[in-house]
Write a protein that holds these residues in place. Structure first.
Motif, short mmCIF file in Angstrom:
data_model
loop_
_atom_site.label_atom_id
_atom_site.label_comp_id
_atom_site.label_asym_id
_atom_site.label_seq_id
_atom_site.Cartn_x
_atom_site.Cartn_y
_atom_site.Cartn_z
N LEU A 71 0.82 -1.21 0.00
CA LEU A 71 0.00 0.00 0.00
C LEU A 71 0.85 1.25 0.00
CD1 LEU A 71 -2.80 -0.94 2.54
CD2 LEU A 71 -2.87 -1.05 0.06
N LEU A 72 2.09 1.13 0.40
CA LEU A 72 2.97 2.28 0.47
C LEU A 72 4.16 2.05 -0.45
CD1 LEU A 72 3.54 4.99 1.93
CD2 LEU A 72 4.99 3.69 3.48
N SER A 73 4.44 2.98 -1.27
CA SER A 73 5.59 2.88 -2.16
C SER A 73 6.19 4.26 -2.31
CB SER A 73 5.14 2.34 -3.53
OG SER A 73 4.14 3.18 -4.08
N PRO A 74 7.41 4.39 -2.83
CA PRO A 74 8.02 5.70 -3.00
C PRO A 74 7.10 6.62 -3.81
CG PRO A 74 9.63 3.98 -3.35
CD PRO A 74 8.31 3.30 -3.20
N GLY A 75 6.87 7.79 -3.27
CA GLY A 75 6.00 8.73 -3.95
C GLY A 75 4.54 8.56 -3.58
N HIS A 76 4.21 7.61 -2.74
CA HIS A 76 2.83 7.36 -2.34
C HIS A 76 2.79 7.26 -0.82
CE1 HIS A 76 -1.03 4.70 -2.59
NE2 HIS A 76 -1.28 5.93 -2.20
N ASP A 77 2.97 8.37 -0.15
CA ASP A 77 3.10 8.40 1.31
C ASP A 77 1.73 8.47 1.96
OD1 ASP A 77 3.83 8.66 3.88
OD2 ASP A 77 4.76 10.63 3.68
N LYS A 78 1.39 7.42 2.72
CA LYS A 78 0.12 7.39 3.44
C LYS A 78 0.35 7.48 4.94
CE LYS A 78 -2.91 4.40 2.14
NZ LYS A 78 -3.55 3.14 1.80
N SER A 79 1.53 7.96 5.32
CA SER A 79 1.88 7.94 6.74
C SER A 79 1.08 8.91 7.58
CB SER A 79 3.38 8.24 6.90
OG SER A 79 3.68 9.53 6.41
N LEU B 144 11.73 -1.11 15.28
CA LEU B 144 10.29 -0.88 15.25
C LEU B 144 9.96 0.59 15.50
CD1 LEU B 144 9.03 -4.05 17.17
CD2 LEU B 144 8.75 -3.56 14.73
N TRP B 145 10.70 1.21 16.40
CA TRP B 145 10.50 2.64 16.67
C TRP B 145 10.78 3.47 15.42
CZ3 TRP B 145 14.82 6.16 17.12
CH2 TRP B 145 14.44 7.48 17.40
N ARG B 146 11.83 3.13 14.71
CA ARG B 146 12.16 3.87 13.49
C ARG B 146 11.09 3.69 12.42
NH1 ARG B 146 18.72 2.81 13.11
NH2 ARG B 146 19.26 4.13 14.91
N ILE B 147 10.52 2.49 12.36
CA ILE B 147 9.42 2.25 11.41
C ILE B 147 8.25 3.18 11.75
CG2 ILE B 147 7.68 0.58 10.66
CD1 ILE B 147 10.45 0.04 9.55
N GLN B 148 7.89 3.25 13.02
CA GLN B 148 6.75 4.08 13.42
C GLN B 148 7.04 5.56 13.23
OE1 GLN B 148 5.22 6.15 15.77
NE2 GLN B 148 3.17 5.52 15.14
N GLN B 149 8.29 5.98 13.40
CA GLN B 149 8.67 7.36 13.18
C GLN B 149 8.52 7.74 11.71
OE1 GLN B 149 8.57 8.80 16.19
NE2 GLN B 149 10.53 9.83 15.99
N ARG B 150 8.86 6.82 10.82
CA ARG B 150 8.77 7.11 9.39
C ARG B 150 7.34 6.98 8.87
NH1 ARG B 150 14.08 3.58 9.18
NH2 ARG B 150 15.62 5.24 9.42
N TYR B 151 6.58 6.05 9.45
CA TYR B 151 5.20 5.83 9.03
C TYR B 151 4.28 5.90 10.24
CZ TYR B 151 7.92 3.73 5.25
OH TYR B 151 8.84 3.49 4.26
N PRO B 152 3.85 7.10 10.66
CA PRO B 152 3.01 7.24 11.86
C PRO B 152 1.69 6.47 11.78
CG PRO B 152 3.91 9.36 11.19
CD PRO B 152 4.23 8.41 10.09
N ALA B 153 1.27 6.06 10.57
CA ALA B 153 0.03 5.30 10.44
C ALA B 153 0.15 3.91 11.04
CB ALA B 153 -0.37 5.18 8.97
#
Length: 450
Positions: free
Chosen positions: A5-13, A87-96
């Motif tokens: 669902l998320l790819s470069p240029g398609h930020d749903k965060s 996991l923290w870095r994942i959540q920081q980059r994608y708050p969703a």
């Protein structure tokens, strides 16, 4: 096509998906969700992770000896720190991202999210089975003067758990959860005091290095127990999502893991140094049958009853939601949890059927594997090896590819180490634990027998 669902240029965060209401903006959801400080998160981490797994640590320490035992124990906490950091870095980059399924969906695709969802459900179910087994053992020790066998107490445990399993909101358990944590602390204190004060405690020998009787497979059996006792990665993303300052999670992670290490190391050191190779596989057994053992097992029974109810509530709600959406075609029926709701009776009956089904399945597992330390180790190798180590590393690596950032050399090494260790523990550890269970079936008794 199974594209992420998320790819470069398609930020749903910036979007959060509510399970029942659909998408909501990050801004509107954060006001409700982000209430915890890093101190609150530290205590939440300890409350969620420190549990019945600690009761098997000393037994597994005696298999490995002081040196190898603490070396591997520290190694697990080292990996736990980096998997939590990833996991923290994942959540920081994608708050969703609020859980593992979200991360798998965003980073890989819907098929991978479904596989992840199944893995999480299996983890929840097996942990529920462990809690039911501990409750059965506690009931047996509470009524030690009777002739109840473990199979019988397992079915008694099912009857006891059926009523609290009908609680359908976490809010109903918020008050009792605090007492649940306190009860396991009191159980540990009683066990340690008993070790030093009781006259009938057997004293054994301790070893620095494991002897020749400890095989390669036996090492993984003990290692699986360490993973079970310290693995809390499954809820890290949810913890981060509720923090007022998510960038402070590493602070909570370091303090939480350090305190956990000190608690676990203290328990292992005290019990193993005092009892040596006589330490039991279930630490509560150091208390001889008496009023003290009855009180201790009542506290332990209360703790696992609350813990089982919490875990089954998450699992049953997931399945109930899927049933309501795909079978009953009435998604909102899941939310009818109060008597003044239109479909309260229908919704309650559905919940009763589902919770009873999982309760009976957990009873079957608890009877198939009636050995506490082996069930703990099996859960550690079969599911937590993937949840605690493999998934966080894969999520971190995948996000680096999607966002085109370079992973530092040392973190690249840790990523490979997490995946390698997790898969090795999954295959070798699971084989070792299954082999141990089969051996005990042959040496002790067959499942469901008294």
């Amino acid at each position: 096509m199974n594209e992420p669902l998320l790819s470069p240029g398609h930020d749903k965060s910036h979007v959060i998906y509510d399970e029942y209401k659909g998408p909501a903006t990050h801004a509107t959801s954060s006001a409700h969700l982000r209430r915890s400080s890093w101190v609150h998160t530290t205590f939440l981490l300890l409350a969620e992770v420190v549990g019945t797994g600690i009761l098997a640590l000393s037994f597994n320490m005696k298999k490995l000896g002081w040196f190898l035992g603490f070396l591997l124990f520290f190694f697990c906490f080292f990996l736990n720190y980096y998997s939590g950091l990833f996991l923290w870095r994942i959540q920081q980059r994608y708050p969703a991202v609020r859980n593992f399924s979200d991360a798998a969906d965003l980073l890989f695709g819907r098929r991978e999210a479904l596989v992840t969802h199944i893995a999480i459900s299996i983890t929840l179910f097996l942990t529920m089975s462990n809690y039911l087994l501990v409750l059965a053992l506690s009931i047996k020790d509470i009524f030690y003067q009777s002739s109840l066998c473990q199979t019988a107490t397992t079915f008694i445990a099912v009857a006891i758990l059926l009523i609290p399993s009908q609680q359908r909101t976490l809010h109903c358990l918020s008050f009792t959860s605090a007492f649940s944590v306190l009860s396991i602390v009191v159980v540990l204190i009683i066990c340690i005091v008993t070790i030093f004060t009781a006259s009938g405690i057997e004293k054994g020998d301790t070893v620095v290095f494991p002897d020749s009787s400890v095989t390669f497979l036996g090492t993984f059996n003990a290692l699986s127990s360490f993973v079970f006792a310290s693995g809390g990665q499954l809820i890290y993303l949810e913890m981060i999502g509720e923090m007022k300052e998510p960038n402070e999670f590493p602070k909570a992670l370091v303090v939480g893991l350090a305190l956990m290490f000190l608690i676990y190391a203290s328990i292992m050191t005290v019990s193993y140094s005092a009892m040596g190779d006589k330490v039991p596989d279930f630490l509560v057994l150091v208390i001889s049958p008496s009023v003290t053992s009855q009180i201790t097992n009542c506290l332990l029974a209360f703790h696992v009853t609350v813990s089982y109810t919490l875990y089954q509530q998450v699992l049953v709600r997931q399945v109930h939601t899927m049933y309501a959406h795909h079978v009953a075609r009435h998604s909102s029926i899941v939310n009818h949890t109060t008597k003044d709701s239109t479909h309260f009776v229908r919704s309650s009956v559905q919940w009763l059927v589902l919770s009873s089904f999982f309760l009976l399945c957990a009873c079957m597992i608890a009877n198939l594997v009636p050995f506490f330390s082996d069930l703990v180790s099996l859960i550690g190798s079969l599911v937590l090896s993937l949840i605690s180590y493999v998934y966080p590393a894969l999520f971190f690596y995948r996000s680096s590819k999607l966002m085109t950032f370079e992973i530092a050399p040392f973190e690249k090494f840790v990523t490979v180490l997490l995946i390698t260790f997790g898969l090795l523990l999954f295959f070798v550890g699971t084989y070792s634990n299954v082999d141990s269970i089969i051996s005990k079936w042959q040496d002790n008794k067959q499942p469901f027998s008294c």
